[in-house]
Structures are given as C-alpha cells and as structure tokens.
Design a protein around this motif. Structure first.
Motif, PDB file in Angstrom:
ATOM      1  N   SER A   1     -39.054  20.754   3.321  1.00  0.00           N
ATOM      2  CA  SER A   1     -39.730  20.743   2.063  1.00  0.00           C
ATOM      3  C   SER A   1     -40.213  19.780   0.969  1.00  0.00           C
ATOM      4  O   SER A   1     -40.075  18.401   1.486  1.00  0.00           O
ATOM      5  CB  SER A   1     -38.766  21.191   0.993  1.00  0.00           C
ATOM      6  N   ASP A   2     -41.284  19.892  -0.062  1.00  0.00           N
ATOM      7  CA  ASP A   2     -41.491  18.817  -0.021  1.00  0.00           C
ATOM      8  C   ASP A   2     -40.517  17.803  -1.701  1.00  0.00           C
ATOM      9  O   ASP A   2     -40.806  17.124  -2.345  1.00  0.00           O
ATOM     10  CB  ASP A   2     -42.533  18.525  -1.247  1.00  0.00           C
ATOM     11  N   ASN A   3     -39.728  18.864  -1.823  1.00  0.00           N
ATOM     12  CA  ASN A   3     -38.963  18.559  -3.255  1.00  0.00           C
ATOM     13  C   ASN A   3     -37.178  17.989  -3.125  1.00  0.00           C
ATOM     14  O   ASN A   3     -36.531  18.098  -3.521  1.00  0.00           O
ATOM     15  CB  ASN A   3     -38.658  19.881  -3.775  1.00  0.00           C
TER      16      ASN A   3
ATOM     17  N   ALA B   1     -35.082  17.496  19.084  1.00  0.00           N
ATOM     18  CA  ALA B   1     -34.615  17.886  18.393  1.00  0.00           C
ATOM     19  C   ALA B   1     -34.388  16.039  17.329  1.00  0.00           C
ATOM     20  O   ALA B   1     -35.186  15.826  16.883  1.00  0.00           O
ATOM     21  CB  ALA B   1     -33.287  18.441  18.015  1.00  0.00           C
ATOM     22  N   VAL B   2     -33.764  15.262  18.945  1.00  0.00           N
ATOM     23  CA  VAL B   2     -34.212  13.544  18.383  1.00  0.00           C
ATOM     24  C   VAL B   2     -35.045  13.571  17.749  1.00  0.00           C
ATOM     25  O   VAL B   2     -35.263  12.615  17.059  1.00  0.00           O
ATOM     26  CB  VAL B   2     -32.854  13.225  19.764  1.00  0.00           C
ATOM     27  N   ASP B   3     -36.105  13.714  19.314  1.00  0.00           N
ATOM     28  CA  ASP B   3     -37.110  13.241  19.225  1.00  0.00           C
ATOM     29  C   ASP B   3     -38.019  13.315  18.335  1.00  0.00           C
ATOM     30  O   ASP B   3     -38.566  12.329  17.134  1.00  0.00           O
ATOM     31  CB  ASP B   3     -38.182  13.420  20.434  1.00  0.00           C
ATOM     32  N   TYR B   4     -37.885  14.580  17.669  1.00  0.00           N
ATOM     33  CA  TYR B   4     -38.808  15.494  16.347  1.00  0.00           C
ATOM     34  C   TYR B   4     -37.859  14.506  15.138  1.00  0.00           C
ATOM     35  O   TYR B   4     -39.115  13.932  14.345  1.00  0.00           O
ATOM     36  CB  TYR B   4     -38.319  16.891  16.561  1.00  0.00           C
ATOM     37  N   LEU B   5     -36.823  14.983  14.839  1.00  0.00           N
ATOM     38  CA  LEU B   5     -36.552  13.758  13.897  1.00  0.00           C
ATOM     39  C   LEU B   5     -36.433  12.422  14.246  1.00  0.00           C
ATOM     40  O   LEU B   5     -36.995  11.657  12.856  1.00  0.00           O
ATOM     41  CB  LEU B   5     -35.130  14.280  13.820  1.00  0.00           C
ATOM     42  N   ASN B   6     -36.740  11.729  14.751  1.00  0.00           N
ATOM     43  CA  ASN B   6     -37.299  11.036  15.160  1.00  0.00           C
ATOM     44  C   ASN B   6     -38.866   9.865  14.672  1.00  0.00           C
ATOM     45  O   ASN B   6     -39.307   9.603  14.119  1.00  0.00           O
ATOM     46  CB  ASN B   6     -37.228   9.777  16.307  1.00  0.00           C
ATOM     47  N   GLN B   7     -39.623  11.467  14.763  1.00  0.00           N
ATOM     48  CA  GLN B   7     -40.601  11.819  14.730  1.00  0.00           C
ATOM     49  C   GLN B   7     -41.496  11.943  13.253  1.00  0.00           C
ATOM     50  O   GLN B   7     -42.496  11.453  12.634  1.00  0.00           O
ATOM     51  CB  GLN B   7     -41.718  12.209  16.043  1.00  0.00           C
ATOM     52  N   ILE B   8     -40.749  12.412  12.413  1.00  0.00           N
ATOM     53  CA  ILE B   8     -41.250  13.217  11.343  1.00  0.00           C
ATOM     54  C   ILE B   8     -40.989  11.709   9.924  1.00  0.00           C
ATOM     55  O   ILE B   8     -39.613  11.679  10.071  1.00  0.00           O
ATOM     56  CB  ILE B   8     -40.563  14.528  10.565  1.00  0.00           C
ATOM     57  N   ASN B   9     -42.304  11.916   9.129  1.00  0.00           N
ATOM     58  CA  ASN B   9     -41.848  10.898   7.758  1.00  0.00           C
ATOM     59  C   ASN B   9     -40.935  11.425   7.261  1.00  0.00           C
ATOM     60  O   ASN B   9     -42.219  11.356   5.884  1.00  0.00           O
ATOM     61  CB  ASN B   9     -42.751  10.029   7.729  1.00  0.00           C
ATOM     62  N   VAL B  10     -40.208  11.484   6.712  1.00  0.00           N
ATOM     63  CA  VAL B  10     -40.089  12.276   5.929  1.00  0.00           C
ATOM     64  C   VAL B  10     -38.913  11.576   5.662  1.00  0.00           C
ATOM     65  O   VAL B  10     -37.638  11.687   6.049  1.00  0.00           O
ATOM     66  CB  VAL B  10     -39.328  13.883   5.736  1.00  0.00           C
ATOM     67  N   PRO B  11     -37.723  11.900   4.650  1.00  0.00           N
ATOM     68  CA  PRO B  11     -35.952  11.648   3.533  1.00  0.00           C
ATOM     69  C   PRO B  11     -35.616  12.585   4.572  1.00  0.00           C
ATOM     70  O   PRO B  11     -35.897  13.927   4.493  1.00  0.00           O
ATOM     71  CB  PRO B  11     -36.489  12.039   2.532  1.00  0.00           C
ATOM     72  N   LYS B  12     -34.052  11.864   5.260  1.00  0.00           N
ATOM     73  CA  LYS B  12     -33.930  13.001   5.801  1.00  0.00           C
ATOM     74  C   LYS B  12     -32.491  11.813   6.190  1.00  0.00           C
ATOM     75  O   LYS B  12     -31.680  10.974   5.583  1.00  0.00           O
ATOM     76  CB  LYS B  12     -34.667  13.481   7.453  1.00  0.00           C
ATOM     77  N   LYS B  13     -31.682  13.160   6.151  1.00  0.00           N
ATOM     78  CA  LYS B  13     -29.428  13.012   6.653  1.00  0.00           C
ATOM     79  C   LYS B  13     -29.511  13.641   7.748  1.00  0.00           C
ATOM     80  O   LYS B  13     -29.754  14.756   8.057  1.00  0.00           O
ATOM     81  CB  LYS B  13     -29.053  13.456   5.469  1.00  0.00           C
ATOM     82  N   ILE B  14     -29.056  13.025   8.947  1.00  0.00           N
ATOM     83  CA  ILE B  14     -28.598  13.317  10.052  1.00  0.00           C
ATOM     84  C   ILE B  14     -27.454  13.237  10.357  1.00  0.00           C
ATOM     85  O   ILE B  14     -26.647  12.358  10.591  1.00  0.00           O
ATOM     86  CB  ILE B  14     -29.564  12.868  11.502  1.00  0.00           C
ATOM     87  N   GLY B  15     -27.096  14.249  11.290  1.00  0.00           N
ATOM     88  CA  GLY B  15     -24.961  14.736  11.152  1.00  0.00           C
ATOM     89  C   GLY B  15     -25.177  14.711  12.808  1.00  0.00           C
ATOM     90  O   GLY B  15     -26.254  16.455  13.348  1.00  0.00           O
TER      91      GLY B  15
END
Length: 215
Positions: A43-45, A68-82
């Motif tokens: 989401s953009d919001n 999943a780890v690779d994907y989350l490291n590649q995307i340039n968006v604000p994120k919170k990872i647990g």
C-alpha cells in the motif's frame, strides 16, 4: 472481518493458521495469512507489516523463507518485519538478523499460549517498547557438537543460499566458510555435503535442535 491495518503472516501450515486465528486478536488489525510473498499487497498509505514463521520442516519450506527474506530486502518501501521462531530453530536468529541488517524483531512461538506473544505482538505493532526475543549469537549443541557457524554452514544452503552469499552475510572469507562446513561434516563422520543432504532428506539428521548448550 476487520478491515483495519493489514498484517501479513507467512505460513504454509494450516494448523498454525487456525491456532493463530483462535489465539490472537488485535483491535484495528486485519491478520492476513499468506503462503508466500507473492500474495502480499503493498500500500502507498501505510508501511508493510510482515510476520514470517520460520518453518524448517522441509527444504522447500526453507527455500520459501529465503525467497521471502530476499523479497523484503529488495523492495524499497517502509516496512516492519517480525520473525516467529521456536526453541528448536532459534539458533538461526543470528543469521536472519544479519540478513535483515538488524532491522527485524524476533518472537518466541512457545509464548503463544501464555498470552505473552499477544502482548508483545500488540506492542510491536503499536511501536511500544517491549522485551523482544534475544538473538542467539553463540552456542554449541550437545547432539552433534556443532558450533553456530557450523550449523549455519550446513542448514542455510538447504534454502538455496550459496556459500558465497553465506560467507558475505557472516563476514567470513569464503574459503574459511567451506572449511567450517568441512569440520562440521567430520564431526558426524561423513565426507561430503551431498551425503549430509541425503541424510537430512532421509530423516536421519535433525536440523531442529532442542538441546542447545549455550556458551
């Protein structure tokens, strides 16, 4: 159905999903269970919030986790990872923490029934401080006598990670990483990593460790 903030929980285990749905409720949060990151909507919001469940039941589960780890490291968006781990696989928190450059929070699955997980999970989502699970940095198990580095050298390649990627993540020379793995293989009396994989696939080697002697 709650239409609040989406929190994605990646797991392929239907039993775990059912248990989570019955145990966890957070007001204003919509828990969205996915089997891989391809099902996640960005989401953009609002920031992307993801809880990955570390499943080591098969090499395919490990590969899915790596993707999943690779994907989350590649995307340039604000994120919170647990990441939700258990005492059987908590030794991998060190490697996962390095993959995410320290920007990850670990949860203990054994706290699900006590209510502690829900309190910590709620605090994490709201940005409140809480006592998160510590990253395991040093240990030696008493089943095979493997060190943390030796476990990493044996288990992480099952996910599809190359030894070069592992050595770069660990900050260790690539040749040294191979030597670490060779030393581990010698401890269990086998000469090749292929043989280790065959023993693992045949169920003769356990990679989930519940008898850890911390040093």
């Amino acid at each position: 159905m709650d239409t609040g903030q989406a929190v994605y929980i990646m797991t392929c285990c239907e039993y775990f999903r059912t248990g989570m749905e019955s145990l966890i409720y957070v007001s204003g949060v919509n828990l969205v269970f996915v089997k891989d990151m391809g099902e996640v909507m960005i989401s953009d919001n609002e920031p992307l919030v993801v809880l990955l469940v570390l499943d080591m039941s098969s090499d395919s589960a490990l590969r899915n986790f790596k993707s999943a780890v690779d994907y989350l490291n590649q995307i340039n968006v604000p994120k919170k990872i647990g990441v939700l781990v258990s005492r059987y696989n908590s030794y991998l928190t060190y490697y996962i923490n390095r993959k995410f450059h320290g920007k990850v929070t670990f949860f203990n699955s054994h706290n699900l029934r006590t209510g502690l997980f829900q309190r910590n999970f709620t605090s994490w989502l709201s940005g409140k401080r809480f006592r998160s699970m510590h990253v395991v940095t040093r240990f030696r198990d008493d089943r095979y006598g493997f060190s943390l580095k030796e476990w990493v050298s044996l288990v992480i390649p099952l996910s599809g990670e190359t030894m070069l990627q592992i050595s770069e993540c660990m900050g260790i020379n690539n040749n040294s990483m191979y030597q670490v793995r060779q030393n581990a293989l010698k401890k269990i009396g086998i000469s090749s990593y292929r043989q280790f994989c065959e023993l693992y696939i045949g169920g003769k080697i356990r990679i989930e460790n519940d008898r850890i002697v911390k040093r």
